[in-house]
Enzyme design. Structure first.
Site, PDB file in Angstrom:
ATOM      1  N   CYS A  17       0.883  -1.175   0.000  1.00 22.14           N
ATOM      2  CA  CYS A  17       0.000   0.000   0.000  1.00 22.14           C
ATOM      3  C   CYS A  17       0.916   1.220   0.000  1.00 22.14           C
ATOM      4  CB  CYS A  17      -0.910  -0.006   1.220  1.00 22.14           C
ATOM      5  SG  CYS A  17      -1.805  -1.560   1.467  1.00 22.14           S
ATOM      6  N   ALA A  18       1.518   1.519  -1.152  1.00 24.43           N
ATOM      7  CA  ALA A  18       2.707   2.350  -1.205  1.00 24.43           C
ATOM      8  C   ALA A  18       2.455   3.847  -1.234  1.00 24.43           C
ATOM      9  CB  ALA A  18       3.548   1.959  -2.424  1.00 24.43           C
ATOM     10  N   ALA A  19       1.335   4.319  -1.802  1.00 23.30           N
ATOM     11  CA  ALA A  19       1.126   5.765  -1.951  1.00 23.30           C
ATOM     12  C   ALA A  19       1.135   6.441  -0.574  1.00 23.30           C
ATOM     13  CB  ALA A  19      -0.191   6.022  -2.668  1.00 23.30           C
TER      14      ALA A  19
ATOM     15  N   SER B  14       6.758   7.884   0.027  1.00 28.93           N
ATOM     16  CA  SER B  14       7.958   8.229   0.800  1.00 28.93           C
ATOM     17  C   SER B  14       8.652   6.980   1.344  1.00 28.93           C
ATOM     18  CB  SER B  14       7.596   9.178   1.943  1.00 28.93           C
ATOM     19  OG  SER B  14       6.553   8.650   2.741  1.00 28.93           O
ATOM     20  N   LYS B  15       7.881   5.973   1.757  1.00 34.20           N
ATOM     21  CA  LYS B  15       8.502   4.738   2.246  1.00 34.20           C
ATOM     22  C   LYS B  15       9.136   3.965   1.092  1.00 34.20           C
ATOM     23  CE  LYS B  15       5.095   4.200   5.972  1.00 34.20           C
ATOM     24  NZ  LYS B  15       4.124   5.176   5.444  1.00 34.20           N
TER      25      LYS B  15
ATOM     26  N   ASP C 188      -0.485   0.205  -5.307  1.00 30.89           N
ATOM     27  CA  ASP C 188      -1.588   0.887  -4.635  1.00 30.89           C
ATOM     28  C   ASP C 188      -2.875   0.600  -5.388  1.00 30.89           C
ATOM     29  OD1 ASP C 188      -1.694   3.020  -2.272  1.00 30.89           O
ATOM     30  OD2 ASP C 188      -3.300   3.474  -3.686  1.00 30.89           O
TER      31      ASP C 188
ATOM     32  N   ASP D 134       1.865  -1.284   5.017  1.00 32.69           N
ATOM     33  CA  ASP D 134       1.389  -0.109   5.754  1.00 32.69           C
ATOM     34  C   ASP D 134      -0.070   0.078   5.366  1.00 32.69           C
ATOM     35  OD1 ASP D 134       1.917   2.146   7.489  1.00 32.69           O
ATOM     36  OD2 ASP D 134       1.676   3.396   5.709  1.00 32.69           O
TER      37      ASP D 134
ATOM     38  N   CYS E   2      -0.987   3.844  11.202  1.00 31.88           N
ATOM     39  CA  CYS E   2      -0.849   5.142  11.880  1.00 31.88           C
ATOM     40  C   CYS E   2      -2.066   5.356  12.781  1.00 31.88           C
ATOM     41  CB  CYS E   2      -0.678   6.280  10.882  1.00 31.88           C
ATOM     42  SG  CYS E   2      -1.930   6.345   9.580  1.00 31.88           S
TER      43      CYS E   2
END
Length: 767
Positions: A218-220, A223-224, A251, A301, A354
């Site tokens: 889940c990349a968008a 930054s990671k 994503d 993430d 988060c």
């Protein structure tokens, strides 16, 4: 295409339920086809909402009061406080500090991109030129004390920083405004990345090496992923090697995929693949010969309720409910279990959110450990990043919904979006080592909130967690006969007709013998001409700009004309043994014999894409752009010119392999062409103001070089040159530029943003 017809197997009558015919979708939908309604049907359907929804919060604009002022957002939520007080995730003595921290703005933070001496030189330059001004200015005035930017204590080599200045301070104090402007510009250039401090944590627990195959599910916004690519390249220790591994940034949202591509292209890596899939259904790629590509490291993430970001997004305060996390728990578990399946035995998986919510954190971790039946080990990483402040995970938590607390799951709770996996009893959480998870609390280090769990896969996962497969396209029946102890058994399996036909053709081409795993996989055919559409789509009124998959995704094609590769390698002196362009260069335009752009892939990424013979991957971006077609308007006599120019995006990757078309100007001449963007080869009576080359060596090199694309790589001869490079934290290769030599002039082929970045290294004020 005509609907596929299934041939009945022996001894099976055509009335058998398995002897099915597949029909086009429009016929089964009453002739309306996809996305069309009956005449006069104005109902708003779920698909209509999904189609028109933007990926942004659609809040009603706040209305001013009678005197024209706006009421400040109230950062209170009684349910939030009761819920988290009951969860015991914060020590009692720190509860007030926890709440107070959530009501304050989040500091701005960034990290310096890259690693090694280059990144350290940039750090020293920032500290000495910018941050030192804050201390000096604070000492000169007694009006207010301004805290200087501080490094993130746990981040290696002081390469991450944060500061917290109000808008009023930025307007009033010029030295703070300089820092703010620097962060904005440097983020555009790619020298730094603006990123939340807690978001920097997960990548450090994946232990990435250059040969690793890495998945960011889940990349968008990216930054990671940027961090993962840096780690893939950074451990090589030089700029002449291309890592064999690669990173897939995935994503589910197409708009976010485009943002992801923009963010990560600054890395200029041939080992980057951006895809558009549901994370819980990310495909397993298997080559015709049976080669698979399990992942060495996976970052999940997952989407979450996001209450750890309240400092950055205070509008979460009034909208927060216990149902936010409850509704996401099933999806989070599906994504995490899919990651466990895709992971290689011995590989690492990081699960992060988060949010503070145990339903989205420990409950998912506990259910993973139970459902994977010993295949996953929850690692104790408390000694890694020892200066990172964290609290351990909890073994007990409460499950709430809008009606209150529920102690057990006995069935009716499912009506309120509660599931058995949310409860500690599901996985006997009291006896699991959940204290090995970590939770980052905002008041402990002036950050956002975060949760991290690190797993290692110790054996294969059970088949019970495999997501159900959905057959698409025309369906056929695969018949298999087996004889055992004098008995003949027949098994019938429903398969996609195209896939079944391709398998039989490959078997026949191999003489009926089973296929062996390939030693090397090459891109020899056009992706996009199979089940997802083909090159003839444009003739049917479809895509006119190139070959596309269904859904509008460009195909990936090898360069079919060897003359293109021959011209490039001969013009720029590229050794194919060191840089196999003939294998790894691809294009995404329809005419692969005369491509508009060429992209470079790493060896591992090329094999991965070549293995996808079923075209399961929906590719948004792949590799790094290295060449663009630019035809000569006035070709000179002699050998035919090369119609492909080097791009600034791919120049730093290509530079170690280019041995021709290189000019070595002085630093002053390099600065001059950056400022003027063009330099004449001879005096022009009509334009006496045009700049010209000064140095005789430079003039001779430019004159001897053939017209077309070239590289300006400065030569360093004097102590002043070396001092300038040291002052700007640069090497000659890092300030090299792509240019174009025409009949009468040399022109710069660098964007305005990149040009400003390079001029700043020469001390030119571009603000």
């Amino acid at each position: 295409p005509r609907p596929a017809r299934i041939t009945p197997v022996a001894n099976v009558r055509s009335r058998s339920p398995l002897a099915v015919r597949s029909f086009p979708l429009a016929r089964t939908m009453g002739g309306r086809g996809r996305g069309h309604k009956r005449k006069g049907d104005n109902r708003v359907l779920k698909r209509d909402f999904k189609k028109s929804r933007d990926n942004v919060w659609n809040e009603k604009s706040p209305k001013p009061s009678a005197d024209g002022t706006y009421k400040p957002l109230e950062k209170k939520n009684e349910t939030f406080e009761k819920y988290y007080k009951a969860q015991n995730i914060v020590p009692d003595a720190e509860w007030d500090a926890f709440l107070e921290s959530l009501r304050t703005p989040l500091p701005t933070s960034f990290r310096i991109n890259g690693s090694g001496k280059f990144a350290e030189d940039i750090r020293d330059q920032i500290e000495n030129k910018l941050f030192s001004k804050v201390d000096a200015a604070s000492g000169e005035t007694s009006e207010e004390t301004v805290e200087a930017p501080r490094c993130v204590r746990w981040y290696p080599d002081r390469l991450a920083w944060q500061f917290n200045y109000s808008r009023q301070q930025l307007r009033r104090l010029p030295h703070l405004e300089q820092i703010h402007e620097f962060v904005k510009r440097a983020n555009e250039y790619g020298s730094i990345t603006r990123q939340e401090v807690v978001s920097m944590i997960p990548a450090f627990f994946l232990d990435i090496e250059p040969s690793h195959v890495v998945l960011d599910m889940c990349a968008a916004p990216g930054s990671k992923t940027f961090q993962l690519l840096e780690m893939l390249h950074g451990s090589l220790g030089d700029n002449t090697s291309i890592p064999k591994g690669f990173v897939i940034a995935n994503d589910v949202d197409m708009k976010r995929c485009n943002l992801l591509t923009h963010q990560t292209k600054r890395v200029n890596s041939p080992g980057l693949l951006v895809t558009n899939h549901e994370a819980q259904n990310f495909p397993v790629i298997t080559s015709p010969g049976g080669r698979t590509f399990p992942f060495d490291a996976i970052l999940t993430d997952v989407p979450c309720s996001g209450d750890g970001t309240m400092r950055k997004a205070p509008d979460i305060w009034p909208r927060w409910t216990v149902g936010n996390g409850n509704g996401l728990h099933p999806l989070q578990l599906k994504i995490a279990l899919r990651a466990a399946q895709l992971l290689k035995v011995g590989g690492r998986l990081v699960y992060s959110t988060c949010t503070f919510n145990p339903i989205e954190d420990e409950a998912v971790v506990a259910a993973m450990l139970k459902d994977c039946d010993g295949a996953l080990e929850l690692l104790d990483v408390s000694k890694e990043l020892p200066e990172l402040k964290r609290v351990p995970g909890v073994r007990h938590w409460e499950v709430w919904d809008k009606f209150g607390k529920h102690d057990t799951f006995d069935g009716p709770e499912e009506k309120n979006k509660l599931h058995a996996t949310m409860f500690p009893a599901y996985a006997d959480a009291a006896n699991l080592p959940l204290e090995r998870c970590m939770r980052i609390l905002p008041h402990q280090d002036d950050t956002g909130g975060f949760f991290v769990a690190v797993f290692r896969k110790v054996k294969e996962t059970p088949a019970s967690i495999e997501p159900p497969k959905k057959l698409k396209g025309p369906i056929a029946v695969q018949t298999e006969l087996s004889v055992a102890k004098g008995k003949v058994s027949v098994s019938l399996t429903l398969r996609n007709a195209f896939e079944l036909r391709a398998e039989r053709e490959a078997l026949a081409a191999n003489g009926g013998a089973p296929l062996e795993p390939e030693k090397e996989l090459l891109l020899t055919s056009v992706r996009g001409q199979g089940r997802r559409g083909g090159a003839d789509m444009s003739s049917q009124g479809g895509n006119k700009g190139g070959v596309r998959f269904a859904g509008g995704l460009d195909a990936i094609m090898p360069v079919s004309d060897h003359k293109v590769i021959d011209s490039i390698t001969e013009t720029y002196g590229i050794d194919r043994e060191r840089l196999p362009l003939h294998k790894n260069a691809v294009t995404r335009t329809a005419d692969s014999s005369r491509p508009k752009r060429l992209y470079m892939l790493s060896d591992g990424l090329r094999e991965y894409l070549a293995a996808d013979h079923r075209e399961q991957l929906k590719v948004i971006a792949a590799g790094v752009k290295i060449f663009e077609r630019q035809e000569h308007k006035d070709p000179a006599t002699g050998p035919p010119p090369c119609d492909y120019r080097l791009t600034q995006d791919g120049l730093h990757m290509m530079l170690p392999f280019v041995t021709k078309q290189i000019v070595h100007p002085t630093l002053e001449e390099l600065k001059l062409i950056l400022q003027r963007r063009s330099m004449n080869l001879a005096p022009d009576p009509d334009r006496p103001d045009r700049a010209m080359f000064i140095d005789e060596k430079t003039k001779a090199e430019v004159a001897a070089m053939r017209n077309g694309s070239c590289v300006f790589l400065p030569r360093i001869e004097t102590d002043a040159d070396r001092a300038m490079l040291q002052e700007s934290a640069s090497t000659p290769e890092e300030i090299a530029i792509a240019c174009w030599k025409g009949k009468n002039s040399v022109n710069l082929l660098v964007s305005k943003v990149e040009t400003d970045h390079l001029l700043e290294k020469f001390g030119v004020d571009v603000s």
